[in-house]
Scaffold this active site. Structure first.
Site, short mmCIF file in Angstrom:
data_model
loop_
_atom_site.label_atom_id
_atom_site.label_comp_id
_atom_site.label_asym_id
_atom_site.label_seq_id
_atom_site.Cartn_x
_atom_site.Cartn_y
_atom_site.Cartn_z
N PHE A 1 45.41 -46.91 65.10
CA PHE A 1 44.43 -46.87 66.18
C PHE A 1 44.61 -45.57 66.95
O PHE A 1 45.48 -44.74 66.65
CB PHE A 1 44.58 -48.09 67.10
CG PHE A 1 45.81 -48.07 67.99
CD1 PHE A 1 47.06 -48.34 67.48
CD2 PHE A 1 45.68 -47.78 69.35
CE1 PHE A 1 48.19 -48.31 68.30
CE2 PHE A 1 46.80 -47.76 70.18
CZ PHE A 1 48.05 -48.02 69.65
N GLY A 2 43.78 -45.40 67.98
CA GLY A 2 43.93 -44.27 68.89
C GLY A 2 43.90 -42.92 68.18
O GLY A 2 43.04 -42.66 67.34
N TYR A 3 44.90 -42.10 68.49
CA TYR A 3 44.95 -40.73 67.95
C TYR A 3 45.62 -40.67 66.57
O TYR A 3 45.87 -39.57 66.06
CB TYR A 3 45.71 -39.82 68.92
CG TYR A 3 45.07 -39.74 70.29
CD1 TYR A 3 43.98 -38.90 70.53
CD2 TYR A 3 45.53 -40.51 71.35
CE1 TYR A 3 43.38 -38.83 71.78
CE2 TYR A 3 44.93 -40.46 72.61
CZ TYR A 3 43.86 -39.62 72.82
OH TYR A 3 43.27 -39.56 74.05
N ARG B 1 56.71 -46.45 69.54
CA ARG B 1 56.72 -47.86 69.94
C ARG B 1 57.90 -48.59 69.28
O ARG B 1 58.62 -49.34 69.93
CB ARG B 1 55.38 -48.48 69.51
CG ARG B 1 55.16 -49.92 69.88
CD ARG B 1 53.69 -50.28 69.83
NE ARG B 1 52.92 -49.50 70.78
CZ ARG B 1 52.10 -48.51 70.45
NH1 ARG B 1 51.86 -48.21 69.19
NH2 ARG B 1 51.50 -47.80 71.38
N THR C 1 49.86 -56.93 77.31
CA THR C 1 48.73 -56.10 76.87
C THR C 1 47.63 -57.00 76.34
O THR C 1 47.87 -58.15 75.96
CB THR C 1 49.17 -55.13 75.75
OG1 THR C 1 48.10 -54.22 75.46
CG2 THR C 1 49.54 -55.86 74.46
N HIS D 1 46.01 -53.95 68.77
CA HIS D 1 46.74 -53.03 67.88
C HIS D 1 48.21 -52.94 68.29
O HIS D 1 49.10 -52.95 67.45
CB HIS D 1 46.12 -51.63 67.93
CG HIS D 1 44.76 -51.58 67.35
ND1 HIS D 1 44.50 -51.60 66.00
CD2 HIS D 1 43.55 -51.49 67.95
CE1 HIS D 1 43.22 -51.54 65.79
NE2 HIS D 1 42.60 -51.47 66.95
N LYS D 2 48.44 -52.83 69.60
CA LYS D 2 49.83 -52.76 70.07
C LYS D 2 50.57 -54.04 69.71
O LYS D 2 51.69 -54.01 69.21
CB LYS D 2 49.86 -52.60 71.60
CG LYS D 2 49.57 -51.20 72.10
CD LYS D 2 49.81 -51.16 73.60
CE LYS D 2 49.47 -49.82 74.18
NZ LYS D 2 49.66 -49.79 75.64
N ASP E 1 53.64 -48.87 77.81
CA ASP E 1 52.69 -47.84 78.23
C ASP E 1 52.98 -46.61 77.39
O ASP E 1 54.13 -46.19 77.26
CB ASP E 1 52.78 -47.53 79.72
CG ASP E 1 51.49 -46.87 80.18
OD1 ASP E 1 50.45 -47.56 80.19
OD2 ASP E 1 51.49 -45.66 80.48
N LYS F 1 54.65 -46.34 59.67
CA LYS F 1 54.55 -46.13 61.13
C LYS F 1 55.58 -46.99 61.87
O LYS F 1 56.23 -46.53 62.81
CB LYS F 1 53.13 -46.45 61.62
CG LYS F 1 52.94 -46.08 63.08
CD LYS F 1 51.53 -46.27 63.60
CE LYS F 1 51.47 -45.95 65.09
NZ LYS F 1 50.21 -46.31 65.72
P1 IMP Z 1 47.88 -47.52 77.45
O1 IMP Z 1 47.22 -48.79 77.03
O2 IMP Z 1 47.56 -47.10 78.84
O3 IMP Z 1 49.34 -47.53 77.16
O4 IMP Z 1 47.20 -46.37 76.57
C1 IMP Z 1 47.69 -46.02 75.36
C2 IMP Z 1 46.77 -44.99 74.74
O5 IMP Z 1 47.58 -43.98 74.17
C3 IMP Z 1 45.96 -45.59 73.61
O6 IMP Z 1 44.70 -46.04 74.04
C4 IMP Z 1 45.86 -44.43 72.63
O7 IMP Z 1 44.83 -43.59 73.03
C5 IMP Z 1 47.19 -43.70 72.84
N1 IMP Z 1 48.24 -44.24 71.95
C6 IMP Z 1 49.36 -44.92 72.32
N2 IMP Z 1 50.07 -45.27 71.25
C7 IMP Z 1 49.39 -44.84 70.18
C8 IMP Z 1 49.65 -44.92 68.79
O8 IMP Z 1 50.61 -45.52 68.30
N3 IMP Z 1 48.74 -44.32 68.00
C9 IMP Z 1 47.65 -43.67 68.48
N4 IMP Z 1 47.35 -43.59 69.77
C10 IMP Z 1 48.22 -44.17 70.63
#
Ligand code: IMP
Length: 202
Positions: A158-160, A187, A16, A20-21, A77, A181
């Site tokens: 991050f994200g949602y 994750r 990745t 954040h991940k 993912d 978390k």
């Molecule tokens: P990926 O990079 O295609 O796996 O997209 C993951 C997307 O899912 C992120 O950009 C976030 O929008 C959402 N997401 C995945 N994990 C989380 C999390 O732990 N918290 C908040 N949003 C997440």
């Protein structure tokens, strides 16, 4: 808070470029692994996520990155599934608002779509693939159930995260912070299975 890796800790490359991940994975693994991600390997290709499931995309990322370096590669993912939206945004979570990786737009769209809707139940799902030398060795998944609130709360994660309250808590992931978390996230749950696998493989 991440501890520095032990000097002889085995190396694990996360497929990745999402900092954040990587940080969340490092938090869970502590000093047991030296965690790097694809940003440390600029010659590795950008992987297009053209799959229609979490597993397909996790495979594309793990295999794509493991073909360009030696050692263990782990992909993640992940996404949010909302019951009142028939599982959306799901595998398209990162571009839900119309622009790849724009968390503010994604959250705005989610709040709009969920206005007045019930149930508000949702889950985060994460699929991980472990690969080596261009071959898949194993895959794992983890989920965390919860519900969505109508306005964003908290500034961590991050994200949602600002819209999602995990079951058994009253605060969003963005309010609860990394320690809580990393104890219960989708994750972390997938990652612990990956660690067990790697430990058994020595
Ligand atoms: P990926 O990079 O295609 O796996 O997209 C993951 C997307 O899912 C992120 O950009 C976030 O929008 C959402 N997401 C995945 N994990 C989380 C999390 O732990 N918290 C908040 N949003 C997440």
């Amino acid at each position: 808070m991440s501890l520095p890796p032990r000097s002889h800790a085995p190396r694990l490359v996360i497929a990745t470029r999402n900092a954040h991940k990587t940080a969340e994975i490092r938090d869970v693994l502590g000093e047991d692994f030296e965690v790097l991600d694809a940003t440390a390997f600029p010659d590795c290709p950008e992987i297009e996520e053209i799959g229609t499931t979490f597993l397909e995309n996790a495979r594309l990322k793990a295999l794509g990155i493991s073909r360009c370096l030696q050692g263990w590669v782990l992909s993640d993912d992940s996404g949010l599934e909302v019951d009142a939206l028939d599982g959306a945004p799901g595998v398209y979570s990162s571009s839900y608002g119309g622009e790849e990786g724009n968390h503010a737009l994604n959250n705005q769209r989610l709040m709009r779509e969920m206005k007045g809707k019930s149930p508000r139940t949702a889950r985060f799902r994460c699929t991980m693939v472990l690969a080596r030398d261009g071959r898949e060795e194993a895959h794992f998944s983890g989920t965390v159930e919860g519900h969505l609130i109508g306005e964003m709360r908290g500034s961590q994660g991050f994200g949602y995260d600002p819209l999602f309250i995990p079951d058994g808590h009253k605060k969003t992931f963005a309010e609860l912070g990394p320690e809580i978390k990393s104890g219960l996230s989708h994750r972390a749950r997938a990652l612990r299975q990956a660690v067990d696998f790697l430990t058994q493989r020595g």
